[in-house]
Design an enzyme around this catalytic site. Structure first.
Site, PDB file in Angstrom:
ATOM      1  N   LYS A 166     -17.326   6.762  -3.550  1.00 52.66           N
ATOM      2  CA  LYS A 166     -16.995   5.952  -4.721  1.00 52.66           C
ATOM      3  C   LYS A 166     -17.620   4.567  -4.673  1.00 52.66           C
ATOM      4  CE  LYS A 166     -12.423   6.378  -4.827  1.00 52.66           C
ATOM      5  NZ  LYS A 166     -11.050   6.263  -5.359  1.00 52.66           N
ATOM      6  N   VAL A 167     -17.567   3.918  -3.513  1.00 48.42           N
ATOM      7  CA  VAL A 167     -18.105   2.555  -3.385  1.00 48.42           C
ATOM      8  C   VAL A 167     -19.551   2.569  -2.913  1.00 48.42           C
ATOM      9  CG1 VAL A 167     -17.866   0.343  -2.180  1.00 48.42           C
ATOM     10  CG2 VAL A 167     -15.825   1.579  -2.941  1.00 48.42           C
ATOM     11  N   LYS A 222       0.855  -1.180   0.000  1.00 47.14           N
ATOM     12  CA  LYS A 222       0.000   0.000   0.000  1.00 47.14           C
ATOM     13  C   LYS A 222       0.892   1.231   0.000  1.00 47.14           C
ATOM     14  CE  LYS A 222      -4.558   0.747   0.314  1.00 47.14           C
ATOM     15  NZ  LYS A 222      -5.613  -0.069  -0.323  1.00 47.14           N
ATOM     16  N   HIS A 240     -22.156   4.484  -3.192  1.00 47.12           N
ATOM     17  CA  HIS A 240     -23.303   4.766  -4.053  1.00 47.12           C
ATOM     18  C   HIS A 240     -23.576   3.594  -4.999  1.00 47.12           C
ATOM     19  CE1 HIS A 240     -20.436   6.051  -7.224  1.00 47.12           C
ATOM     20  NE2 HIS A 240     -21.437   5.904  -8.068  1.00 47.12           N
ATOM     21  N   GLY A 250     -21.136   6.409   4.424  1.00 41.19           N
ATOM     22  CA  GLY A 250     -20.209   6.736   3.350  1.00 41.19           C
ATOM     23  C   GLY A 250     -20.757   6.292   2.010  1.00 41.19           C
TER      24      GLY A 250
END
Length: 378
Positions: free
Chosen positions: A213-214, A110, A216, A210
């Site tokens: 990006k993910v 990462k 929705h 949240g």
């Protein structure tokens, strides 16, 4: 999977004249902590562009380390640079386990670029970062993460061939959040089967913290399956986008309100890590937790607290692996149908982990760790 923590007695602060106690603590964590064991950590700085970054490689036992690039300021920390290193170490270790359980021939790595992407992200900075990744000669393959996007990877790829998550126009797979959300949905289906005997979310209430990006994309899957969806996000625009597209979705003001929602069946943390802690776990009304955020357990022992309350936990690094499955496929000439079929297997992997946990009498996290470590050891 336990996060990397500074050794006992080592805080995050440093004092003048001691060479930096915090930095020394990080070195001891890297080389001596049982929770560490990372192969390589690279500190990157390009003064001209303002780049400050950390690249952490936890393991290359299964192949080149694969993991995204996070762009974050760490403003809430007294020492942003040290916080970034610890985050990179934790995230890299998580990628080793995630990639192993996803059946990928990749180890875990990462990277973190330190700073507010809204303020300092430039083409020059991204290209400088790409040159640092390239200098590792293929030991690390990068992709998108929080704060980085497909267009950013297109820029990084101008300097580094070991870049995934690029746009289709540039030979890439595009937005990896598509299959990340799909994989989380498969984890929810497995959780539903474990709890209610049927792998569907129909008429279940799912709360998502949240919806960026993910999140929705996850809303779309849940609504198609007949679920009732409640959302929250620190960005009002993200919530508004969901509500404009789906008026049937309900919004609440903040994560604290979400986790206390009456009748909540599944809670899905889909923002930053540490969502499950000593304050949130006792307040949870949900029967299960299954979300896209990395490193959801704030500290060791939270998984036992969840189990003690009878809350089923689908390990984050299992259910959110759809994105890394997508970008890994890009390295072999991307085929969406092939990648989606592999991401669908997250359902089977999650079911197997729940079965192993019950058989061994341990929380699902411990069962997942054992399966991942067995594959890495082989």
């Amino acid at each position: 999977m336990t996060d990397v923590l500074p050794p006992a007695g080592q805080g995050s602060s440093s004092s003048a004249g001691d060479g930096g106690a915090g930095e020394a603590g990080l070195v001891r964590t890297l080389f001596h902590s049982e929770r560490g064991g990372h192969e390589q950590v690279v500190l990157c700085q390009d003064r001209e562009s303002g780049l400050k970054a950390v690249i952490a490689l936890h393991s290359t036992a299964l192949g080149p380390a694969l993991g995204g690039t996070r762009f974050h300021a760490y403003d809430g920390s007294g020492n942003p640079e040290e916080a970034a290193v610890l985050d990179a170490l934790n995230l890299a270790r998580g990628m080793s386990y995630k990639n192993a359980l996803a059946g990928l021939d990749h180890g875990g790595g990462k990277a973190v670029i330190i700073g507010d992407p809204e303020l300092i992200k430039t083409e020059a900075l991204l290209r400088a970062y790409g040159r640092f990744v390239a200098s590792l000669g293929g030991r690390y393959v990068t992709a998108c993460d929080v704060g980085t996007y497909v267009q950013d990877m297109d820029v990084v790829a101008q300097e580094c061939r070991w870049t995934t998550g690029r746009s289709p126009e540039n030979g890439g797979a595009g937005d990896s959040s598509v299959l990340t959300a799909y994989g989380v949905f498969q984890g929810m289906r497995a959780s539903a089967q474990k709890l209610w005997g049927d792998p569907t979310l129909r008429d279940r209430t799912v709360g998502i913290a949240g919806v960026g990006k993910v999140g929705h994309h996850l809303v779309e899957h849940l609504l198609e399956d007949g679920a009732h969806v409640v959302v929250t996000d620190v960005r009002e625009a993200s919530v508004r986008r969901v509500l404009d597209a789906h008026p049937e979705v309900r919004a609440v003001d903040g994560t604290e309100a979400l986790i206390r929602t009456e009748g909540l069946d599944i809670y899905a943390p889909c923002a930053l890590g540490g969502a499950l802690n000593d304050e949130t776990v006792p307040a949870l009304t949900a029967r299960a937790v299954c979300g896209a955020a990395n490193n959801q357990l704030a500290h060791p022992g939270v998984e036992k607290d969840l189990a003690g309350r009878g809350i089923l936990y689908a390990p984050d690094y299992v259910v959110n692996s759809g994105g890394v499955i997508q970008v890994a496929d890009e390295l072999h000439g991307f085929d969406f149908a092939r990648a989606k079929a592999k991401a669908a297997k997250i359902f089977d992997t999650t079911v197997a982990i729940f079965e192993r946990a019950e058989a061994d009498g341990v929380p699902p996290v411990a069962a997942a760790d054992r399966l991942a470590e067995q594959r890495m050891a082989r």
